[in-house]
Design a protein around this motif. Structure first.
Motif, short mmCIF file in Angstrom:
data_model
loop_
_atom_site.label_atom_id
_atom_site.label_comp_id
_atom_site.label_asym_id
_atom_site.label_seq_id
_atom_site.Cartn_x
_atom_site.Cartn_y
_atom_site.Cartn_z
N MET A 1 15.18 2.99 9.90
CA MET A 1 15.49 4.40 9.31
C MET A 1 14.18 4.81 8.69
N TYR A 2 13.57 4.11 8.48
CA TYR A 2 12.44 4.21 7.64
C TYR A 2 10.75 4.71 8.03
N LYS A 3 10.35 5.52 7.77
CA LYS A 3 9.45 7.05 8.35
C LYS A 3 8.14 6.37 8.30
N GLN A 4 7.06 5.57 9.30
CA GLN A 4 5.71 4.85 8.92
C GLN A 4 5.20 5.47 8.88
N ASP A 5 3.98 5.60 8.47
CA ASP A 5 2.41 6.17 7.90
C ASP A 5 2.27 6.32 9.39
N ALA A 6 1.15 7.57 9.98
CA ALA A 6 0.49 7.79 11.62
C ALA A 6 -0.31 6.63 11.28
N PHE A 7 -0.66 5.50 9.93
CA PHE A 7 -1.52 5.64 10.55
C PHE A 7 -2.17 4.40 8.96
N ALA A 8 -2.51 3.44 9.15
CA ALA A 8 -2.90 2.93 7.37
C ALA A 8 -3.64 3.18 6.29
N VAL A 9 -3.04 3.31 4.89
CA VAL A 9 -3.92 4.33 3.76
C VAL A 9 -3.78 3.16 2.87
N ASP A 10 -5.26 2.95 2.76
CA ASP A 10 -5.17 2.64 1.09
C ASP A 10 -5.58 3.43 0.23
N PRO A 11 -4.35 3.05 -0.50
CA PRO A 11 -4.89 4.30 -1.83
C PRO A 11 -5.89 3.69 -2.45
N PRO A 12 -5.78 4.97 -4.15
CA PRO A 12 -7.00 4.46 -5.50
C PRO A 12 -6.09 3.79 -6.02
N ALA A 13 -6.38 2.53 -6.99
CA ALA A 13 -5.77 2.20 -7.86
C ALA A 13 -5.98 3.05 -8.82
N THR A 14 -4.67 2.77 -10.27
CA THR A 14 -4.67 4.09 -11.36
C THR A 14 -4.67 2.66 -12.14
N ARG A 15 -4.35 3.18 -13.54
CA ARG A 15 -3.82 2.19 -14.97
C ARG A 15 -2.56 3.48 -15.81
N HIS A 16 -2.48 3.80 -15.11
CA HIS A 16 -1.42 4.96 -15.38
C HIS A 16 -0.42 5.50 -14.49
N ALA A 17 0.75 4.63 -14.21
CA ALA A 17 2.00 4.98 -13.64
C ALA A 17 3.28 5.82 -13.33
N ALA A 18 3.35 6.68 -12.72
CA ALA A 18 4.65 7.81 -12.69
C ALA A 18 5.70 6.84 -12.38
N GLU A 19 6.67 7.43 -13.18
CA GLU A 19 7.94 6.37 -12.83
C GLU A 19 8.15 7.24 -11.63
N GLY A 20 8.90 6.71 -10.58
CA GLY A 20 9.36 7.21 -9.50
C GLY A 20 9.60 8.23 -9.28
#
Length: 136
Positions: free
Chosen positions: A36-55
């Protein structure tokens, strides 16, 4: 004199069958849940950050590969189709925030140009999804 009848021992097969049934049902459940989980069409390596918002609930995600390929909710699209679908989505969900999942190797100029074109669709807020790496 009364002698109790010796109890018959249950065979090991009788004890294992319910366990096999449960394991089989769990296997089917996880196969279906994983599909049921839809996969991305291609691999993406996102940039990193120190500050993360809650989900937050994700409504629409645009993925951008390092070579500039675009994906909208897991479907490969070209830029005109992407802009048209985002404009359509924004009309239906005016308060939702558009999320961008860009590859960390994508040139910043290309990302900024795409963000400008997305802003032209009327979306009030676009968020760039990043990986949280504490202490970096």
């Amino acid at each position: 004199m009364y002698l109790p009848q010796p109890r018959q021992r249950q065979g090991i097969e009788e004890n294992i069958l319910p366990m096999i049934n449960v394991v089989f049902l769990l296997l089917i459940f996880f196969m279906i849940a994983g599909a049921m989980y839809k996969q991305d069409a291609f691999a993406v390596d996102p940039p990193a950050t120190r500050h993360a918002a809650e989900g937050e609930p994700v409504a629409m995600v645009v993925a951008v590969a390092a070579d500039g390929r675009l994906s909208l909710d897991g479907d490969l699209v070209d830029e005109p189709a992407l802009l048209a679908r985002v404009r359509e989505w924004h009309r239906a969900h005016p308060d939702e925030i558009l999320r961008i999942k860009a590859d960390g190797r994508l040139p910043a100029d290309d990302l900024m140009a795409l963000l400008e074109r997305l802003r032209g669709t009327g979306v009030p807020e676009v968020r760039l999804l990043t990986l949280h790496e504490p202490g970096r």
